[in-house]
Structure formats: C-alpha cells, structure tokens
Design a protein around this motif. Structure first.
Motif, mmCIF file in Angstrom:
data_model
loop_
_atom_site.group_PDB
_atom_site.id
_atom_site.type_symbol
_atom_site.label_atom_id
_atom_site.label_comp_id
_atom_site.label_asym_id
_atom_site.label_seq_id
_atom_site.Cartn_x
_atom_site.Cartn_y
_atom_site.Cartn_z
ATOM 1 N N ALA A 124 0.834 -1.324 0.089
ATOM 2 C CA ALA A 124 -0.076 -0.067 -0.097
ATOM 3 C C ALA A 124 0.860 1.182 -0.046
ATOM 4 O O ALA A 124 1.960 1.209 0.920
ATOM 5 C CB ALA A 124 -1.017 -0.039 1.394
ATOM 6 N N ILE A 125 0.669 2.176 -0.882
ATOM 7 C CA ILE A 125 1.219 3.566 -1.018
ATOM 8 C C ILE A 125 0.315 4.527 -0.406
ATOM 9 O O ILE A 125 -0.646 4.715 -0.734
ATOM 10 C CB ILE A 125 1.742 3.702 -2.343
ATOM 11 N N VAL A 126 0.734 5.174 0.619
ATOM 12 C CA VAL A 126 -0.354 6.200 1.335
ATOM 13 C C VAL A 126 0.324 7.376 1.506
ATOM 14 O O VAL A 126 1.909 7.614 1.494
ATOM 15 C CB VAL A 126 -0.759 5.739 2.868
ATOM 16 N N ARG A 127 -0.210 8.322 1.884
ATOM 17 C CA ARG A 127 0.453 9.679 2.440
ATOM 18 C C ARG A 127 1.011 9.600 3.866
ATOM 19 O O ARG A 127 0.701 8.977 4.595
ATOM 20 C CB ARG A 127 -0.914 10.738 2.778
ATOM 21 N N VAL A 174 4.800 -6.091 9.467
ATOM 22 C CA VAL A 174 4.724 -4.928 8.475
ATOM 23 C C VAL A 174 6.156 -4.361 8.371
ATOM 24 O O VAL A 174 6.870 -4.209 9.462
ATOM 25 C CB VAL A 174 3.521 -3.931 9.069
ATOM 26 N N SER A 175 6.289 -4.088 6.896
ATOM 27 C CA SER A 175 7.534 -3.276 6.811
ATOM 28 C C SER A 175 6.993 -1.789 6.247
ATOM 29 O O SER A 175 6.046 -2.032 5.484
ATOM 30 C CB SER A 175 8.422 -3.834 5.785
ATOM 31 N N MET A 176 7.522 -0.836 6.399
ATOM 32 C CA MET A 176 7.490 0.550 5.594
ATOM 33 C C MET A 176 8.537 1.217 5.213
ATOM 34 O O MET A 176 9.742 1.026 5.887
ATOM 35 C CB MET A 176 6.565 1.404 6.565
ATOM 36 N N SER A 177 8.451 1.971 4.150
ATOM 37 C CA SER A 177 9.607 2.700 3.531
ATOM 38 C C SER A 177 9.015 4.148 3.037
ATOM 39 O O SER A 177 7.941 4.094 2.501
ATOM 40 C CB SER A 177 10.316 1.931 2.676
ATOM 41 N N ARG A 178 9.983 5.010 2.963
ATOM 42 C CA ARG A 178 9.726 6.230 2.434
ATOM 43 C C ARG A 178 9.978 6.236 1.116
ATOM 44 O O ARG A 178 10.953 5.987 0.507
ATOM 45 C CB ARG A 178 10.447 7.321 3.214
ATOM 46 N N VAL A 179 8.976 6.649 0.262
ATOM 47 C CA VAL A 179 9.244 6.578 -1.211
ATOM 48 C C VAL A 179 8.572 7.762 -1.768
ATOM 49 O O VAL A 179 8.153 8.820 -1.202
ATOM 50 C CB VAL A 179 8.180 5.527 -1.977
ATOM 51 N N GLN A 180 9.142 8.342 -2.987
ATOM 52 C CA GLN A 180 8.469 9.241 -3.985
ATOM 53 C C GLN A 180 7.824 8.901 -5.056
ATOM 54 O O GLN A 180 8.108 7.796 -5.627
ATOM 55 C CB GLN A 180 9.827 10.310 -4.321
ATOM 56 N N GLY A 181 6.696 9.552 -5.159
ATOM 57 C CA GLY A 181 5.975 8.944 -6.484
ATOM 58 C C GLY A 181 4.848 10.134 -6.894
ATOM 59 O O GLY A 181 4.856 11.405 -6.362
ATOM 60 N N HIS A 182 4.204 9.933 -7.949
ATOM 61 C CA HIS A 182 3.307 10.627 -8.459
ATOM 62 C C HIS A 182 1.928 9.840 -9.033
ATOM 63 O O HIS A 182 2.144 8.922 -9.700
ATOM 64 C CB HIS A 182 3.954 11.203 -9.712
ATOM 65 N N GLY A 183 0.803 10.201 -8.494
ATOM 66 C CA GLY A 183 -0.255 9.608 -8.720
ATOM 67 C C GLY A 183 -1.454 10.089 -9.221
ATOM 68 O O GLY A 183 -2.529 9.965 -9.088
ATOM 69 N N GLY A 184 -1.146 11.428 -9.962
ATOM 70 C CA GLY A 184 -2.245 12.030 -10.545
ATOM 71 C C GLY A 184 -2.651 13.322 -9.701
ATOM 72 O O GLY A 184 -3.385 14.137 -10.283
ATOM 73 N N GLU A 185 -2.118 13.269 -8.331
ATOM 74 C CA GLU A 185 -2.518 14.651 -7.861
ATOM 75 C C GLU A 185 -1.826 16.087 -8.364
ATOM 76 O O GLU A 185 -1.034 15.756 -8.865
ATOM 77 C CB GLU A 185 -2.066 14.563 -6.227
ATOM 78 N N THR A 242 -8.390 10.176 2.629
ATOM 79 C CA THR A 242 -8.763 11.549 3.123
ATOM 80 C C THR A 242 -9.941 11.825 2.210
ATOM 81 O O THR A 242 -10.724 12.850 2.461
ATOM 82 C CB THR A 242 -7.929 12.479 3.084
ATOM 83 N N GLY A 243 -10.184 11.208 1.112
ATOM 84 C CA GLY A 243 -11.128 11.310 0.128
ATOM 85 C C GLY A 243 -10.597 12.432 -1.139
ATOM 86 O O GLY A 243 -11.331 12.834 -2.000
ATOM 87 N N GLU A 244 -9.306 12.851 -1.001
ATOM 88 C CA GLU A 244 -8.718 13.624 -2.059
ATOM 89 C C GLU A 244 -7.919 12.948 -3.041
ATOM 90 O O GLU A 244 -7.398 11.935 -2.436
ATOM 91 C CB GLU A 244 -8.007 14.999 -1.325
ATOM 92 N N VAL A 245 -7.717 13.634 -4.011
ATOM 93 C CA VAL A 245 -6.651 12.832 -5.005
ATOM 94 C C VAL A 245 -5.275 12.826 -4.333
ATOM 95 O O VAL A 245 -4.949 13.659 -3.578
ATOM 96 C CB VAL A 245 -6.595 13.619 -6.103
ATOM 97 N N GLY A 246 -4.672 11.537 -4.284
ATOM 98 C CA GLY A 246 -3.025 11.320 -3.773
ATOM 99 C C GLY A 246 -3.407 10.637 -2.487
ATOM 100 O O GLY A 246 -2.380 10.587 -1.916
ATOM 101 N N ASP A 247 -4.492 9.899 -2.234
ATOM 102 C CA ASP A 247 -4.655 9.196 -1.161
ATOM 103 C C ASP A 247 -3.829 7.806 -1.435
ATOM 104 O O ASP A 247 -3.395 7.149 -0.309
ATOM 105 C CB ASP A 247 -6.118 8.848 -0.776
ATOM 106 N N GLY A 248 -3.343 7.381 -2.587
ATOM 107 C CA GLY A 248 -2.548 6.247 -2.716
ATOM 108 C C GLY A 248 -3.407 5.232 -3.243
ATOM 109 O O GLY A 248 -4.228 5.209 -3.924
ATOM 110 N N LYS A 249 -2.457 3.953 -3.204
ATOM 111 C CA LYS A 249 -2.995 2.585 -4.072
ATOM 112 C C LYS A 249 -2.637 1.529 -3.144
ATOM 113 O O LYS A 249 -1.697 1.613 -2.323
ATOM 114 C CB LYS A 249 -2.278 2.469 -5.410
#
Lengths: 431, 117
Positions: free
Chosen positions: B6-9, B28-39, B83-90
């Motif tokens: 899961a990619i989240v804010r 669970v593992s988590m890592s900081r990433v940078q991305g672009h999902g249409g926001e 959150t309901g706004e563009v950019g919540d992730g996948k």
C-alpha cells in the motif's frame, strides 16, 4: 568622554552596549533554531520563520510606538507618546545612563523582538502565519511595552522598588504566561495526545541553546547599561547560574529515567539563563549558583506534568520562561544584597519589603500578560481563523504556509520560470 | 498467501498503523518513497527559482498475509489512509510464491503467522 550638555557619554559604556545589543539580537535566530529543532521536520521553516517575523514586526512597532509607551514618561501603567517614531531619541544620553539614547533604544528593541519570538513556541505546528504576524505586532505594543514600562520605564512596579534586572517581568513571565493563554485560545494540535510528536533535530536544539546562552551575556551583562559593577556581576552570574541548572537537570534526569538527555540539557541552559535574568546584577555569585540549582526544580516539574494535561503549550514556554522567571523574581526578594548591588537588600538581609514587592510583581506581571494575550487572540480570531485546517496541519506548515521545505530533495522538481514555462512543464508531467 | 503493498500519504501513517493494529495485522514493513499518482502539482519557490514538485513524499507499506487476512488488511489500509482527496494512494495485492521465516526456517503460512511470544 564626550560632553553632551551637562551629562557625559562614556565611550567604554557605549562600546559595550553596542556589542551587547548585537548579542541580544542574535538570540532571536538562536531561538528560532532551538524551536525549529523541537518540532517535526515538516514544520521546521514555519517555526523558524515565526522568530524571523518577530524581528521584522517588533522592530517596526517598537520604533513606532512601543519604545515610547515603555520608556517615555507617562503614568504608572503606561508611558507617553513623546518618543513616537524615535522623536527626541538621538545622541544625548538616556536619563540615568551614560550611553546615547539611540543605543538604549536599540538594546531595548532587541529585548522586545526576542520576547515576541518566545511566545510563538506555544502555537507552533498549527497556527497560521499571517494571524501570527498580526498577533506579534499587537502583542509587542499592548503586552510587552506595558510590562516593560512597569518594570523598567518608571511604571508602578519600578516606582515601588520591585527589582528586575534584565526582564523577569516583561520578558520571561510576560512571554511564559502569554504562551499559556495563546495555547488555550489556539487549541491543541490535531495529533496532540494521540501520537508521539517528537523533536526532529536535537542538534539544532543544543546549538540554539548554546547561541542563546552566548547572547544572554549581552542580555544580562548589558542590563546595567554600562561596564560598571552591576554589569560585571550580572555577566558572571550568567555563567554560574545556568551551569548549576544544567548540573541539577542532569541529576533530575538520572533520578527519573536513569539517562541524561540532550533535549533536557538544552532546556536547562535556557531555564538557568531565565532564572538569573531578573536577579543578575542584584545577588552575589554564590547565591546565583543556588538560584541556578533551585530554578531547575519547578521548571522540570512543569515540563514533566504539562504533557499529561490537555494544554498543548507546545514548546513549554511557560515552564522554561514563565516559571523560571517567577523563581528568579521571588528568589531575588530573599537574597538581594546591597553590599553587592548598592540598591537594596532582600529578606535574608533584613528587608521584607523587597520580597513583598517581588511577590506583587510575580502576580501582576503574569496576570496582565495572560489576560491581555487572551483578549488579543480572541479579537484576531473574530477577523480571521487562527489555525490551519486539519488537512494542512497533516501536510505540514512549511509547504502550506510558505511553499518551501526545510529538507527539499530536489528530486522530481521541474523548473518553472515563466507563465509559458508553466504550460510547457504540464505536458512534461503527462508523459 | 498474498503480498499487500500500500502506498499512502506520510501524514496518514499513524492512522494506518492504528488500523492495522486493530485488524490484528502485526508483521509490517514500511519505507519512504517518492511518487506521482495524478494529484495536483505543488509549486514551491526558492529565491528566484520556482519549481513544480512532480513527486510527492509517500510511504509504502508491505504486508505478507495468509489468504484469509487479505480482505481485512485491505480494509484497514483503506480506513486508515483515506482522506477523499486525490493522492490518497494505492493498494496492490500480489500473489506470493514462498515465504520463509529466517529464525526458524518455517515456510509459507507458518512464516507469515505472527508468534505470540
């Protein structure tokens, strides 16, 4: 010596006060660094900018009316308007000193600036920048200038003999109790009490505290307005007291959690400097060491207790400044020694009257600061919202309020130079 | 067995962790990433230089779960990160061929089931 009318300007005193003024001005960016390290990385710049904004705003208000209301002759509550926009403030010495009034004005301006910056610690990470700037401007006039008049400018506290060497009433208690009021009006951060909100850079905090301590030698050491005895005494006491606070803080940390903390050490330096501020030029070096040690106790207690309450006074301005300032003001009433200060004795040296007026200052200063700040912020809130929305708070104040990041990676950033460039780069984004 | 990515804010990370905890998903593992999902792009200015930030800071979670836990994991991510706004992730659910717990050598279902001690 240059003769100006009947009163003498002292070259030595003036030289020291020019340097001391620059040292006090450094305290504001130092405070910005200290505060910036204590917040989360997404709020670094906003937090720092609140201190920088204080330099812009408070300098102007101080020149416009603040200095006059604090230091022009007026009534017991507030000064007159004779020095508005530096009218009559020039090369002649300020009454009671041997330095040009312009230097006196600048030195006091630096005090006003750093005090305004101090209050911001209560509301970081959620208060909007523009209302904060408006608040800073109003606060510097309606709170700081009034308290400075009471304590330094011939107001009722000073007239009755309250001793306050370098600003226990206007600077320390003024900022500390205003911070409490500001935290109550603005309200807690959305994550307060739900998530761990940790300092993001302890090195900034330590470096900021170190630079503050350096500046404090000008702050306390300059408050005798000369190179005379009281300045020399205050200067030395500014070394002794914080060192003792630091050591006692180490012991308290060890007792409580078996480890000495860096953030605790930085806090202790500030607490010690604050504690000695009102007392610097009035008590013996030995008593200054006792004061430094004692000042750690109430401030430490409040720093441990406050996060368990609903009050998100974020950077503990009340504990570090309000409480330590009160400790200093009261302690001075016990141990002031005319053999050291040439002015007055405290209770231990046979003068109960002194302690009484220290206690009155310790009640009146905080009461006025709290009430006036509460009203000012409520008034601003009628015009514009004080805080950012929850979503903005989540994203972080740096991006939302300033459009910058403290730690921008630069990756994925596309250059926009003109309106045409903006159009062009949109197509790049769609690739 | 699935790998749920899961990619989240970043500002929703604590909410996601809380939701996963409530759904009893522990590994669970988590890592900081940078991305672009249409926001919408953010515009930032540094002195005279105005830039558009094409990539946003995101946080990527990776959770390996047995089949019975897939839906509750996905639900937890949605509940925590939305959150309901563009950019919540996948959220991506990917079949997982094999899983091995290094400490014990357990494989597959045994490896992705948390131990209580």
């Amino acid at each position: 010596m240059i003769a100006v009318g009947a009163v003498q300007i002292s070259a030595g005193d003036t030289a020291w006060m020019l340097a001391a003024t620059a040292m006090v001005l450094l305290m504001t960016p130092a405070l910005g660094l200290f505060y910036a390290g204590l917040v989360r990385s997404k709020n670094t710049l906003n937090t720092f900018m609140m201190s920088i904004a204080a330099i812009a705003v408070a300098t102007i208000t101080w020149a416009a009316v603040g200095y006059s209301l604090a230091f022009d002759e007026g009534n017991g509550f507030i000064g007159g308007l004779g020095h508005v926009f530096l009218k009559g403030v020039a090369f002649a010495p300020r009454a009671g000193t041997s330095i040009p009034q312009l230097v006196f004005f600048s030195f006091q301006a630096a005090f006003c600036i750093v005090t305004v910056a101090l209050v911001s610690g209560a509301v970081v990470e959620r208060m909007r920048f523009v209302p904060m700037v408006v608040f800073s401007a109003l606060w510097s006039v309606f709170v700081y200038a009034v308290l400075a008049h009471w304590a330094f400018g011939g107001g009722w506290l000073q007239a009755h003999g309250t001793l306050d060497f370098a600003g226990g009433v206007p600077v320390e208690m003024g900022s500390g109790f205003s911070a409490l009021a500001a935290a109550l009006v603005v309200g807690a951060r959305k994550d307060y009490g739900r998530q761990a909100l940790l300092p993001h850079n302890a090195v900034y905090v330590l470096l900021g505290a170190g630079l503050l301590w350096f500046g404090w030698f000008g702050f306390n050491g300059g408050s005798g307005f000369s190179t005379g005895r009281s300045s020399v005494l205050a200067f030395t006491n500014t070394l002794l007291a914080p060192a003792c606070t630091l050591f006692v803080w180490f012991l308290l940390d060890l007792l409580r959690q078996r480890r000495v903390t860096a953030i605790g050490a930085a806090t202790a330096i500030v607490v010690g400097c604050v504690g000695i501020t009102p007392a610097g030029g009035y008590i013996s070096p030995a008593w200054a060491m006792v004061l430094g040690a004692l000042a750690a106790l109430p401030s430490y207690a409040i720093i441990v207790f406050r996060p368990r309450t609903r009050v998100d006074e974020t950077l503990d301005v009340l504990a570090a400044h309000g409480t330590a300032g009160l400790t200093g003001i009261l302690f001075l009433g016990f141990v002031a020694q005319s053999s050291w200060n040439g002015v007055s004795d405290g209770l231990f040296y046979g003068n109960a009257h002194q302690l009484a007026w220290q206690a009155i200052a310790g009640l009146a200063g905080p009461a006025y600061a709290f009430a006036a700040t509460f009203v000012l912020l409520r008034l601003i809130a009628l015009v514009t919202p004080l805080r950012a929305t929850e979503r903005e708070e989540g994203v972080g104040m740096d991006i939302v309020q300033h459009g910058e990041q403290a730690y921008a990676s630069g990756e994925g950033a596309i250059l926009v130079s003109t309106e045409a460039g903006l159009e062009a780069s949109v197509s790049v984004a769609q690739l | 067995m699935k790998l749920v990515t899961a990619i989240v804010r970043p500002e929703k990370v604590n909410d996601v962790l809380e939701a996963l905890y409530r759904a009893e998903i522990r590994g669970v593992s988590m890592s900081r990433v940078q991305g672009h999902g249409g926001e919408l792009e953010r515009v930032e200015t540094y002195r005279g230089t105005t830039v558009k930030m094409e990539l946003s800071e995101k946080v990527r979670f990776e959770v390996a779960v047995s089949d019975g836990f897939v839906q509750s994991t996905v639900d937890a991510f949605c509940a925590g990160a939305r959150t309901g706004e563009v950019g919540d992730g996948k959220i991506f659910v990917i079949p997982l061929e094999q899983a091995i717990r290094i400490r014990t050598g357990e494989t597959d279902e045994g490896a992705v089931t948390p131990v209580d001690t």
